[in-house]
Write an enzyme that holds these catalytic residues in place. Structure first.
Site, mmCIF file in Angstrom:
data_model
loop_
_atom_site.group_PDB
_atom_site.id
_atom_site.type_symbol
_atom_site.label_atom_id
_atom_site.label_comp_id
_atom_site.label_asym_id
_atom_site.label_seq_id
_atom_site.Cartn_x
_atom_site.Cartn_y
_atom_site.Cartn_z
ATOM 1 C CD GLU A 8 -2.215 -1.349 2.863
ATOM 2 O OE1 GLU A 8 -2.918 -0.436 3.341
ATOM 3 O OE2 GLU A 8 -1.858 -2.352 3.506
ATOM 4 N NE ARG A 66 -10.326 -0.022 -1.003
ATOM 5 C CZ ARG A 66 -11.535 0.340 -1.397
ATOM 6 N NH1 ARG A 66 -12.052 -0.203 -2.473
ATOM 7 N NH2 ARG A 66 -12.235 1.234 -0.722
ATOM 8 C CE1 TYR A 68 -7.281 3.607 1.441
ATOM 9 C CE2 TYR A 68 -6.935 1.999 -0.300
ATOM 10 C CZ TYR A 68 -6.651 2.477 0.960
ATOM 11 O OH TYR A 68 -5.722 1.821 1.743
ATOM 12 C CG ASP A 70 -5.705 6.860 4.500
ATOM 13 O OD1 ASP A 70 -6.412 7.375 5.387
ATOM 14 O OD2 ASP A 70 -4.788 6.053 4.756
ATOM 15 C CD GLU A 75 -3.228 3.650 1.795
ATOM 16 O OE1 GLU A 75 -2.896 2.535 2.235
ATOM 17 O OE2 GLU A 75 -3.550 4.606 2.538
ATOM 18 C CD1 TRP A 435 -8.912 -5.648 0.916
ATOM 19 C CD2 TRP A 435 -7.790 -6.241 -0.930
ATOM 20 N NE1 TRP A 435 -8.214 -4.551 0.489
ATOM 21 C CE2 TRP A 435 -7.504 -4.883 -0.636
ATOM 22 C CE3 TRP A 435 -7.194 -6.824 -2.044
ATOM 23 C CZ2 TRP A 435 -6.649 -4.109 -1.427
ATOM 24 C CZ3 TRP A 435 -6.336 -6.051 -2.831
ATOM 25 C CH2 TRP A 435 -6.080 -4.716 -2.519
#
Length: 475
Positions: A8, A66, A68, A70, A75, A435
């Protein structure tokens, strides 16, 4: 490497003076909206994932990963990868998504995304979190955890991204920091912000290892090791070392082959001491009263990995040879690692600039250059100005992240998830993508508990099931 791994990455955002009139969170939101609404890179979330993740905050991508927002940052979470080259490719795909978006939005000359971990102005930090799937039965005794912490505290000698200056964050008890000797340059961006060895929270009490037991898989079989200590690497070579060596050490852990009597007296202090040591001796104190250098610690882990893992597969053999080459070069010829180890590359660039401009480490100019090293735009980022040696260049040039934006890894659960993302993009039907599961609504869902399985057939059958027609499909 035959371990499921994911990374991440949080990106900083730099804006020109004309753009600073906008809120700093505007451009991350614009890019997120562009990716999901204009170029349809994924399927946007229709539901709350958390109190800080409302509907529309992000979603899963066509590559199985993914993206999104944050706390104002973009992220990107890579899809689950089984091979080291895949992991580095899909991590770089995050850079490609953001870079291509700014070009399409005609903002590349005014807005930049920065893949680093510190804000020199505010003192804030943002992370690069590593996730490693492990067997549930793996033994995490105090001595095993202590030995793993020793590896993690010392691997920064080749994984650190380097930074100008220092930070003095408050510990969990909020005691004011004591005055310290100024630090001109250090190995790791995250070292100063790590205040605990093992803890459950991510913010405010950042630990080397996040202890939250959330496997995102069948909890009876697996656990997920979640690491907060790592820096974001610009060099694919350094990224491969970071992930590959850690995966190798976890294999030793599962085989109960970790070195003995190699537990640090204080892992957090050692992390900071190694990062800040300008002499490059990197001496750490062990629990048994002895001292050892970070380089010797890494050699011990390498030698055990060589003994127990060599011959497993070509990728592991490449990793072991590269690990040895790097440890030898750090001691004997650091310049061989320019372009391969980020802190060495950055320091070399900054020292050349300082000599040219006749300035010292206290010049604020260097903080700006520190940031520009991490600019993901190849026409502006200082990392891309470096020409590495043949060994490093061959690895760094072997990736095609543009191909990984819309295609998932073919050999993990990400493949089946990506099929669901593509399916739901074209239908006005309620869905939930996670996930480890997909759902049409809260009553009709498919569990995908084994990340080693693709679930391609299962997903296709699940999506093909007859369901009530949503009127919106025919409007």
């Amino acid at each position: 490497m035959d371990r499921i791994v994911g990374v991440e990455t949080e990106y900083g955002c730099l804006m020109s003076s004309e753009e600073l009139r906008c809120n700093s969170e505007v451009w991350p939101a614009k890019v997120k909206n562009y990716l999901f609404n204009k170029v349809r890179a994924g399927a946007i979330d229709l539901h709350y994932r958390d109190y800080e993740e409302p509907p529309g905050n992000g979603g899963f991508l066509l590559n199985g990963g993914r993206l999104y927002l944050d706390m104002g940052h973009i992220e990107y979470a890579s899809p689950e990868c089984l091979h080291l080259h895949d992991l580095v490719t899909y991590e770089m795909a995050g850079d490609e998504l953001l870079r291509s978006s700014l070009i399409a939005l005609e903002a590349g000359d005014r807005v930049s995304f920065i893949k680093n971990n510190v804000d020199h102005h505010t003192g804030a930090t943002f992370g690069c979190h590593e996730n490693y799937l492990m067997k549930r039965e793996a033994q995490f005794t105090p001595s095993v955890l202590g030995t793993l912490l020793t590896f993690l505290a010392t691997r920064q000698i080749y994984t650190g991204a380097g930074r100008v200056g220092q930070a003095n964050p408050l510990a969990f008890d909020f005691e004011p920091p004591q005055a310290e000797t100024p630090v001109a340059f250090q190995l790791s961006q995250r070292a100063d912000h790590i205040v605990n060895d093992i803890y459950q929270w991510v913010q405010f009490n950042r630990a080397i290892i996040n202890a939250r037991d959330e496997p995102l898989a069948d909890y009876r079989k697996y656990r997920r090791l979640h690491l907060l200590i790592g820096d974001s690497n610009m060099s694919p070579f350094a990224n491969a070392l970071k992930i590959g060596t850690t995966a190798a050490v976890l294999s030793l852990l599962e085989q109960r082959q970790l070195p003995r009597n190699l537990v640090l007296n204080d892992a957090v202090r050692s992390t900071r001491d190694v990062s800040r040591d300008p002499t490059r001796k990197w001496i750490v104190d062990l629990e048994n009263g002895k001292t050892i250098s970070a380089l010797d610690v890494q050699w011990q882990f390498h030698d055990l990995a060589q003994r127990h893992l060599r011959g497993k597969d070509p990728e592991t053999d490449w990793l072991l040879e590269t690990w040895s080459f790097v440890l030898e070069s750090i001691e004997q010829n650091p310049q061989a690692l320019i372009g391969g180890v980020d802190w060495i590359t950055k320091k070399w660039l900054l020292e050349a600039f300082m000599e040219s401009e006749k300035i010292g480490w206290d010049d604020p100019w260097l903080q700006s250059l520190d940031l520009e090293y991490h600019n993901i735009d190849p026409t502006r980022g200082l990392f891309f100005s470096v020409t590495p040696g043949k060994r490093v260049a061959e690895w760094n040039n072997s990736f095609e992240p543009a191909n990984a934006i819309r295609v998932p890894p073919a050999n993990t659960r990400a493949s089946g998830r990506a099929r669901a993302v593509a399916y739901f993009q074209d239908r006005h039907q309620p869905y939930v993508i996670n996930w480890d599961s997909i759902a049409h609504d809260s009553r009709d869902f498919l569990v995908m508990g084994d990340p080693f399985e693709t679930y391609n057939d299962e997903v296709d059958k699940f999506l093909a099931k007859p369901r009530p027609v949503n009127r919106e499909d025919h409007e």
